[in-house]
Design a protein around this motif. Structure first.
Motif, mmCIF file in Angstrom:
data_model
loop_
_atom_site.group_PDB
_atom_site.id
_atom_site.type_symbol
_atom_site.label_atom_id
_atom_site.label_comp_id
_atom_site.label_asym_id
_atom_site.label_seq_id
_atom_site.Cartn_x
_atom_site.Cartn_y
_atom_site.Cartn_z
ATOM 1 N N GLN A 18 1.000 -1.328 -0.124
ATOM 2 C CA GLN A 18 -0.069 -0.123 -0.031
ATOM 3 C C GLN A 18 0.625 1.150 -0.051
ATOM 4 O O GLN A 18 0.641 2.061 -0.607
ATOM 5 N N LEU A 19 1.822 1.126 0.775
ATOM 6 C CA LEU A 19 2.903 2.750 0.666
ATOM 7 C C LEU A 19 3.487 2.435 -0.677
ATOM 8 O O LEU A 19 3.592 3.729 -0.916
ATOM 9 N N SER A 20 3.829 1.589 -1.280
ATOM 10 C CA SER A 20 4.092 1.923 -2.785
ATOM 11 C C SER A 20 3.113 2.466 -3.827
ATOM 12 O O SER A 20 3.528 3.371 -4.705
ATOM 13 N N HIS A 51 -2.084 11.356 8.194
ATOM 14 C CA HIS A 51 -3.015 10.784 9.247
ATOM 15 C C HIS A 51 -2.444 9.299 9.086
ATOM 16 O O HIS A 51 -2.272 8.665 10.293
ATOM 17 N N LEU A 52 -2.293 8.772 8.063
ATOM 18 C CA LEU A 52 -1.756 7.168 8.208
ATOM 19 C C LEU A 52 -0.281 7.298 8.866
ATOM 20 O O LEU A 52 -0.256 6.246 9.706
ATOM 21 N N SER A 53 0.411 8.091 8.789
ATOM 22 C CA SER A 53 1.816 7.935 9.333
ATOM 23 C C SER A 53 1.263 8.313 11.067
ATOM 24 O O SER A 53 2.110 7.363 11.542
ATOM 25 N N GLU A 133 -5.972 -2.551 7.975
ATOM 26 C CA GLU A 133 -7.352 -2.372 7.322
ATOM 27 C C GLU A 133 -7.270 -0.955 7.151
ATOM 28 O O GLU A 133 -7.624 -0.410 6.029
ATOM 29 N N HIS A 134 -6.920 -0.324 8.101
ATOM 30 C CA HIS A 134 -7.021 1.377 8.171
ATOM 31 C C HIS A 134 -6.236 1.971 6.941
ATOM 32 O O HIS A 134 -6.581 2.764 6.239
ATOM 33 N N PHE A 135 -4.976 1.084 6.932
ATOM 34 C CA PHE A 135 -3.991 1.782 5.859
ATOM 35 C C PHE A 135 -4.519 1.391 4.533
ATOM 36 O O PHE A 135 -4.429 2.177 3.719
ATOM 37 N N THR A 139 -5.503 4.147 1.694
ATOM 38 C CA THR A 139 -5.083 3.896 0.449
ATOM 39 C C THR A 139 -5.908 4.025 -0.841
ATOM 40 O O THR A 139 -5.694 4.532 -1.909
ATOM 41 N N GLY A 140 -6.997 3.257 -0.705
ATOM 42 C CA GLY A 140 -8.089 3.293 -1.699
ATOM 43 C C GLY A 140 -8.663 4.675 -1.935
ATOM 44 O O GLY A 140 -9.040 5.029 -3.067
#
Length: 171
Positions: A18-20, A51-53, A133-135, A139-140
């Motif tokens: 997801q990061l990529s 927020h993800l970080s 799940e949150h990440f 990402t979506g």
């Protein structure tokens, strides 16, 4: 391989994947697009990355790994063009890499351990599952926004297209 390692390794791989994808999205966008909002009730892509970080830091690095929790959640959403794209992505990469180090040290016994994160009493396994799940969810959103802004198919699943499938030999 033991089930605990399968879960932990899968969780790490999902975060890296997801990061990529987030990185690919950011590379297609201008700073103005990364920080744009349709209205004040929407989050910019930049806010979602911050927020993800913050979420990964709070839930994995702090909640599971024991590091101090210095998260400023409201600031993640309040930011407006706070940083350059490379700094934004660098922060998320560093956070995910640190979380992967934490995950590599989690034992099977720890997965059932109770921790308290954001006033929630949960197991370490639940905390990890929440983060992945949150990440993925955010990402979506970033992928969707990138497609809307660029009009491009990002090609993440081009290997599943009919043409690609027909070129492969079936057993």
């Amino acid at each position: 391989m033991d089930l605990d390692r399968i879960f932990l390794d899968c969780s790490s791989r999902r975060l890296v994947l997801q990061l990529s994808r987030i990185g690919e999205c950011l590379n297609k966008l201008s700073p103005g697009e990364i920080w744009s909002r349709g209205n004040e009730n929407e989050n910019a892509i930049g806010n979602l990355v911050l927020h993800l970080s913050g979420n990964v830091q709070q839930w994995i690095i702090s909640g599971v790994g024991g590091a101090p929790d210095n998260r400023q959640r409201d600031a993640e959403f309040a930011a407006r063009a706070l940083m350059e794209t490379s700094e934004l992505m660098g922060r998320l990469e560093a956070t995910v890499n640190e979380a992967i180090v934490v995950l590599s040290g989690v034992t099977a016994e720890r997965l059932a351990e109770q921790v308290r994160i954001q006033k929630y009493d949960i197991t370490v396994l639940e905390a990890i599952y929440h983060v992945v799940e949150h990440f993925s969810q955010h990402t979506g959103q970033i992928i969707f926004a990138t497609k809307m802004l660029t009009g491009e198919d990002l090609g993440f699943y081009k290997h599943l297209s009919a043409a690609a499938a027909h070129s492969e030999k079936t057993p």
